[in-house]
Design a protein around this motif. Structure first.
Motif, PDB file in Angstrom:
ATOM      1  N   SER A 197      82.368  78.456  61.653  1.00  0.00           N
ATOM      2  CA  SER A 197      82.567  78.818  63.058  1.00  0.00           C
ATOM      3  C   SER A 197      81.253  78.776  63.828  1.00  0.00           C
ATOM      4  O   SER A 197      81.214  78.352  64.986  1.00  0.00           O
ATOM      5  CB  SER A 197      83.185  80.207  63.168  1.00  0.00           C
ATOM      6  N   ILE A 198      80.185  79.219  63.199  1.00  0.00           N
ATOM      7  CA  ILE A 198      78.872  79.170  63.847  1.00  0.00           C
ATOM      8  C   ILE A 198      78.488  77.714  64.120  1.00  0.00           C
ATOM      9  O   ILE A 198      77.996  77.374  65.201  1.00  0.00           O
ATOM     10  CB  ILE A 198      77.805  79.874  62.981  1.00  0.00           C
ATOM     11  N   THR A 244      80.579  75.227  64.495  1.00  0.00           N
ATOM     12  CA  THR A 244      81.461  74.704  65.536  1.00  0.00           C
ATOM     13  C   THR A 244      80.977  75.106  66.919  1.00  0.00           C
ATOM     14  O   THR A 244      80.920  74.287  67.844  1.00  0.00           O
ATOM     15  CB  THR A 244      82.900  75.201  65.314  1.00  0.00           C
ATOM     16  N   VAL A 245      80.625  76.363  67.072  1.00  0.00           N
ATOM     17  CA  VAL A 245      80.128  76.851  68.357  1.00  0.00           C
ATOM     18  C   VAL A 245      78.825  76.146  68.736  1.00  0.00           C
ATOM     19  O   VAL A 245      78.643  75.731  69.888  1.00  0.00           O
ATOM     20  CB  VAL A 245      79.946  78.381  68.330  1.00  0.00           C
ATOM     21  N   ALA A 246      77.922  75.978  67.772  1.00  0.00           N
ATOM     22  CA  ALA A 246      76.662  75.289  68.053  1.00  0.00           C
ATOM     23  C   ALA A 246      76.910  73.837  68.433  1.00  0.00           C
ATOM     24  O   ALA A 246      76.301  73.307  69.374  1.00  0.00           O
ATOM     25  CB  ALA A 246      75.732  75.376  66.848  1.00  0.00           C
ATOM     26  N   VAL A 279      79.722  72.455  69.730  1.00  0.00           N
ATOM     27  CA  VAL A 279      80.373  72.366  71.040  1.00  0.00           C
ATOM     28  C   VAL A 279      79.374  72.693  72.150  1.00  0.00           C
ATOM     29  O   VAL A 279      79.359  72.038  73.199  1.00  0.00           O
ATOM     30  CB  VAL A 279      81.600  73.303  71.091  1.00  0.00           C
ATOM     31  N   GLY A 280      78.524  73.676  71.928  1.00  0.00           N
ATOM     32  CA  GLY A 280      77.497  74.014  72.926  1.00  0.00           C
ATOM     33  C   GLY A 280      76.525  72.868  73.151  1.00  0.00           C
ATOM     34  O   GLY A 280      76.159  72.563  74.295  1.00  0.00           O
ATOM     35  N   MET A 327      82.962  82.494  80.988  1.00  0.00           N
ATOM     36  CA  MET A 327      83.256  82.699  79.568  1.00  0.00           C
ATOM     37  C   MET A 327      82.296  83.700  78.917  1.00  0.00           C
ATOM     38  O   MET A 327      82.667  84.400  77.980  1.00  0.00           O
ATOM     39  CB  MET A 327      83.183  81.372  78.804  1.00  0.00           C
ATOM     40  N   THR A 328      81.083  83.778  79.429  1.00  0.00           N
ATOM     41  CA  THR A 328      80.076  84.644  78.826  1.00  0.00           C
ATOM     42  C   THR A 328      80.238  86.088  79.211  1.00  0.00           C
ATOM     43  O   THR A 328      80.050  86.993  78.387  1.00  0.00           O
ATOM     44  CB  THR A 328      78.667  84.148  79.233  1.00  0.00           C
ATOM     45  N   ASP A 374      81.151  83.568  58.733  1.00  0.00           N
ATOM     46  CA  ASP A 374      81.854  82.288  58.787  1.00  0.00           C
ATOM     47  C   ASP A 374      80.918  81.240  59.376  1.00  0.00           C
ATOM     48  O   ASP A 374      80.829  81.055  60.588  1.00  0.00           O
ATOM     49  CB  ASP A 374      83.121  82.431  59.623  1.00  0.00           C
ATOM     50  N   GLY A 420      80.944  78.392  82.218  1.00  0.00           N
ATOM     51  CA  GLY A 420      80.135  79.009  81.159  1.00  0.00           C
ATOM     52  C   GLY A 420      79.791  80.453  81.470  1.00  0.00           C
ATOM     53  O   GLY A 420      79.837  81.318  80.598  1.00  0.00           O
TER      54      GLY A 420
END
Length: 89
Positions: free
Chosen positions: A7-8, A10-12, A14-15, A83-84, A4, A80
């Protein structure tokens, strides 16, 4: 196996935004700490020639704002880490 990429992305995204945000808040904290200090070390832009680079007074409201900025940065880093590491939640 499906990847997906949305999603990758989106994560990149937001990060990236979070990292830039933390750096901006930290920079604002440093700028607030510098309020009331002479402009240059030679005293060229200061009101009094005998001032050293750290002889000025930082206003209390600026100190409180800087402390708040640094607290936000610390909270973001700890969030962070929380969450990790899966053992924390």
């Amino acid at each position: 196996m499906d990847i997906d990429f949305a999603s990758i992305g989106t994560v990149a995204g937001v990060g990236f935004v979070a990292a830039v945000g933390v750096v901006l808040v930290y920079t604002l904290g440093l700028r607030l700490l510098g309020l009331g200090q002479p402009v240059d070390a030679g005293g060229e832009h200061t009101q009094y020639a005998e001032e050293s680079p750290r002889s000025g007074r930082t206003p209390p409201l600026a100190l409180a704002g800087a402390g708040l900025c640094f607290a936000v940065c610390i909270a973001a880093v700890l969030f962070g880490v929380w969450m990790t590491i899966p053992q924390f939640h």
